[in-house]
Structures are given as structure tokens and as C-alpha cells.
Design an enzyme around this catalytic site. Structure first.
Site, PDB file in Angstrom:
ATOM      1  N   ARG A 240       0.850  -1.188   0.000  1.00 21.92           N
ATOM      2  CA  ARG A 240       0.000   0.000   0.000  1.00 21.92           C
ATOM      3  C   ARG A 240       0.888   1.242   0.000  1.00 21.92           C
ATOM      4  NH1 ARG A 240      -2.165  -3.694   3.593  1.00 21.92           N
ATOM      5  NH2 ARG A 240      -4.284  -4.420   3.067  1.00 21.92           N
ATOM      6  N   LYS A 267      -1.452  -1.238   7.640  1.00 23.23           N
ATOM      7  CA  LYS A 267      -2.860  -0.858   7.718  1.00 23.23           C
ATOM      8  C   LYS A 267      -3.651  -1.822   8.578  1.00 23.23           C
ATOM      9  CE  LYS A 267      -6.989  -0.097   4.912  1.00 23.23           C
ATOM     10  NZ  LYS A 267      -7.573  -0.118   3.558  1.00 23.23           N
ATOM     11  N   HIS A 328      -2.565   2.794  -5.958  1.00 21.25           N
ATOM     12  CA  HIS A 328      -3.256   1.640  -5.397  1.00 21.25           C
ATOM     13  C   HIS A 328      -3.533   0.576  -6.465  1.00 21.25           C
ATOM     14  CE1 HIS A 328      -5.460  -0.358  -2.204  1.00 21.25           C
ATOM     15  NE2 HIS A 328      -6.460  -0.574  -3.031  1.00 21.25           N
ATOM     16  N   ARG A 331      -1.608  -2.830  -6.746  1.00 25.10           N
ATOM     17  CA  ARG A 331      -2.035  -3.996  -5.983  1.00 25.10           C
ATOM     18  C   ARG A 331      -3.047  -4.818  -6.782  1.00 25.10           C
ATOM     19  NH1 ARG A 331      -1.280  -4.468  -0.735  1.00 25.10           N
ATOM     20  NH2 ARG A 331      -3.425  -5.045  -0.204  1.00 25.10           N
ATOM     21  N   HIS A 355      -3.647  -9.116   3.180  1.00 24.90           N
ATOM     22  CA  HIS A 355      -5.060  -9.098   3.520  1.00 24.90           C
ATOM     23  C   HIS A 355      -5.256  -9.813   4.844  1.00 24.90           C
ATOM     24  CE1 HIS A 355      -6.394  -8.441  -0.915  1.00 24.90           C
ATOM     25  NE2 HIS A 355      -6.035  -7.325  -0.311  1.00 24.90           N
ATOM     26  N   TYR A 365       1.073 -18.755  11.729  1.00 25.43           N
ATOM     27  CA  TYR A 365       1.641 -19.986  11.167  1.00 25.43           C
ATOM     28  C   TYR A 365       1.843 -19.835   9.661  1.00 25.43           C
ATOM     29  CZ  TYR A 365       1.842 -24.824   9.541  1.00 25.43           C
ATOM     30  OH  TYR A 365       2.204 -25.993   8.926  1.00 25.43           O
TER      31      TYR A 365
END
Length: 389
Positions: A240, A267, A328, A331, A355, A365
Site C-alpha cells: 500500500r 494498515k 493503489h 495492488r 489481507h 503460522y
């Protein structure tokens, strides 16, 4: 006999204080210094009391009688006028400490879970758009009409989207004021729907042809080299914009080819490991020769202790002639092409996009588990970008 204004005006002071009586307990005390003071004599529970009304001529005869009548009404209820006045003054003092500005700043300060940049954004929004107009008003007296007038000013200058956001923030602030007993209701809630949000233009990925055009334009860009590096890193790493802007050198290990971004700079507030492909390492080594003496990778020109302004890289992208794209969109571009390649698992792509993962234990993990796959994917994505024509 009732007093007349002429009698009061012509009354001269003596060696001792004296009184001129009106009626129904009202009298005026004339002191040797010449001062004339209105008083009201009354009884409660058989005890005589005197209540100070005001000074003549600031308070005339008619006004003194009106104040006497208000005091009499309280006495009939068994209430001492002086006690009531002290209570009213105390309430007013509280109201004076509960202005819109004071409560708004207190609410912003109470939001301990937000970032400093978000806190500054809230403070700027209230300071610019609200405080000059309603900042000194008691928060309890503010109505939806007051708020609407402020938001309409924003709408007139084309800041409709900002006005919608500010309306939501004001609603949160007023609910805080209600919880802290400084307001009775949330007037901002009545304004929901008063402003129409323009249709959102979602990110659109670049085609392979557009990716090639971007790289050709980037190679010939004559602006600041730091901006060129930032744009290419955005394409290669698809972080980002805010995460690129706030990047710090102490989080980058160029020898290990890893950028370890701490949770407070992300974020989603979760640590993010970014495997660095060779081209990204090359760019960061060059950038280090420019800004490596500072903590920030991309410091502002005017304020080197703060990150570069949020609009800087989008403006650089515009100067490249990439109309219709924002930073942006890198992405969305990476996500689309990586999925379409069919070479990588969706969870690996999503992890690299940072995300949110619903289960934190599982997320921790997977973060380590997918690192090898993500490293291979980032190398593939680098090569894919470099050959775009």
C-alpha cells in the site's frame, strides 16, 4: 408607598447605609460611598434572609421588581434564591467547559487505538471545518441545523465525500458527549443521507501492454529519483502507498533480501514480511545512497523527519502519463495477473497482499509457512514486470 425612579435617582448617601423600601420585600440599600444596591428580604422556615439582586442603575426599578418576582416564586417553593443562583452558575461553568471544541478534542484524545496519522486527520478535519463556526458553542446547544451549515460549506467547495466522513466522525463525538453527560442526543444522526456519495471507481488492473508503457515512461522520467524508485517498488512489491511512504531503513535487511514491516506501520496492524526480489534489492541499495542517513526511506522535502506527502507518488504517476491509474492500482494489477497465471495458491497471493486473516494463530503460522512460496512468487512477478512491453 412604592418607590419611583426619581426618588432613587435623587437619593443621597449619608454617613451610614440607609434603605429605601419598595414593596413585597424589595428595597434599595444606599451606602455612604454612593453605591445603590437592590435587595430582597424574605422568610423561609421563620428565618429572615436577604437576597442580593443587583446594582442601580445597571439594574433599573422595573428590572429589580421582575427579579424580585422570580425570587418570590422560588421562596414559595421553599427554595433559597441564592442557592438556586449558585447552582445555576455552577452549571454554566460546566457548560463553559463543555464547548464543542473542548469535547471534540477530548473525544479525539480518548481514541487510544488509532494511529497518530489518523488522529491528526481527525484534528485537522474538526479544526478546519467546524471549530471556526461552532467551536465555542456549548455542545449541548448544538443542533442539526448548525452542523448542516458547516457541512454545506464543504459541499460547496467540492468536498462532499469529506463531508460524509466528517458527519460520521461528528456522530461518534456526540455519542461520546452523551455518554459523558455533556449532551442529550446526537444531532449528527439526523444528517445521515443528506449528502450523496459519488459512485466509487474501484481499482482497475493494468494490462500487460499498460505495464509495458508504465516501464517505458518510468525509464524516461525526469523527476526526483526517489519518486521513480518508489513507483517501481510499488509495482514490484505491491505494498500500500502508506506502507511505502512510512518505510524505515531499520526494517530492511538487504543482505537477507527481506523487508520486515512491523505491525504499527501496517494498515491491518499485523507484521508483514516482504521477500525482496533482486530488482527491488538493487533499487533499495540505490535509494540507500540517497536517504540512507535517515530513518525514513522516503522523507519529505520540507519536513525530513516526516514521510513524504501522500499525494506525491500519485502526482508522479500522473506526470508519467498514466491517466486513469493510481498507485493503489499496482495492488490490483499484481493480484489479477498472479491469479490469472494459475501458478500460485490463492492463500499465498492474499498473504503477500497483506489481507487480513481471521484466525490470528493460523495467520502467524501461515506467515512463516508461506515464506518460501512467496519468495518464489515475488521473483516470478519481478520477471513478469520486467519483460512487459
Amino acid at each position: 408607598m412604592p418607590l419611583t425612579d426619581i426618588q432613587i435617582r435623587q437619593a443621597k448617601p449619608g454617613e451610614k447605609a440607609r434603605k429605601l423600601s419598595d414593596e413585597r420585600g424589595l428595597f434599595i440599600e444606599i451606602r455612604p460611598t454612593g453605591g445603590k444596591f437592590w435587595r430582597y428580604r424574605y422568610k423561609i422556615d421563620g428565618k429572615e434572609n436577604v437576597f442580593a439582586l443587583g446594582e442601580y442603575p445597571e439594574m433599573g426599578l422595573a428590572e429589580a421588581r421582575a427579579e424580585r418576582d422570580k425570587a418570590r416564586a422560588l421562596v414559595k417553593q421553599g427554595r433559597h434564591p441564592a442557592h438556586v443562583r449558585r447552582t445555576d452558575r455552577a452549571k454554566q461553568a460546566v457548560e463553559n467547559q463543555a464547548t464543542f471544541k473542548i469535547v471534540a478534542l477530548e473525544w479525539i484524545e480518548s481514541k487510544t487505538s488509532i494511529s497518530d496519522s489518523y488522529r491528526n486527520q481527525l484534528t485537522r478535519a474538526f479544526t478546519k471545518n467546524l471549530f471556526p463556526y461552532i467551536g465555542r458553542m456549548p455542545v449541548r446547544e448544538i443542533t442539526a441545523a448548525h452542523l448542516l451549515e458547516c457541512l454545506r460549506r464543504m459541499e460547496k467547495r467540492g468536498a462532499t465525500y469529506y463531508a460524509i466522513s466528517l458527519c460520521n466522525w461528528m456522530s461518534q463525538m456526540f455519542r461520546y458527549a452523551v455518554r459523558t453527560l455533556r449532551a442529550e442526543s446526537d444531532p449528527a444522526a439526523a444528517l445521515y443521507g443528506a449528502f450523496v456519495r459519488e459512485p466509487v471507481e474501484h481499482s482497475r488492473p493494468m494490462t500487460l501492454e499498460e505495464m509495458g508503457r508504465f516501464r517505458r515512461e518510468l525509464a524516461g522520467y525526469g523527476g526526483f529519483r526517489t519518486n521513480t524508485i518508489a513507483l517501481e517498488l510499488m509495482q514490484l512489491l505491491f505494498l500500500r502507498t502508506v506502507e511505502i511512504r512510512r518505510g524505515r531503513w531499520e526494517h530492511v535487511d538487504l543482505d537477507a533480501a527481506v523487508w520486515d514491516i512491523p505491525a504499527e506501520l501496517m494498515k491491518k496492524r499485523r507484521r508483514h514480511l516482504v521477500p525482496l526480489p533482486p530488482r527491488a534489492v538493487e533499487l533499495l541499495r540505490e535509494l540507500h545512497t540517497i536517504t540512507g542517513g535517515r530513518g525514513l526511506m522516503f522523507p519529505g522535502l520540507r519536513h525530513p523527519d516526516k514521510p513524504v506527502d501522500g499525494s506525491t507518488f500519485n502526482r508522479a504517476l500522473e506526470r508519467l502519463g498514466m491517466k486513469g491509474f493510481t498507485c493503489h492500482d499496482f495492488r490490483a494489477t499484481a493480484s489479477t495477473h498472479l491469479y490469472e497465471s494459475g501458478l500460485f495458491r490463492g492463500e499465498v497471493i492474499e498473504m503477500q497482499l497483506a489481507h487480513a486473516e481471521g484466525n490470528q494463530t493460523k495467520a502467524a503460522y501461515n506467515h512463516a509457512q508461506y515464506l518460501l512460496e512467496r519468495t518464489e512468487m515475488m521473483r516470478w512477478w519481478q520477471d513478469y514486470c520486467l519483460v512487459a512491453k
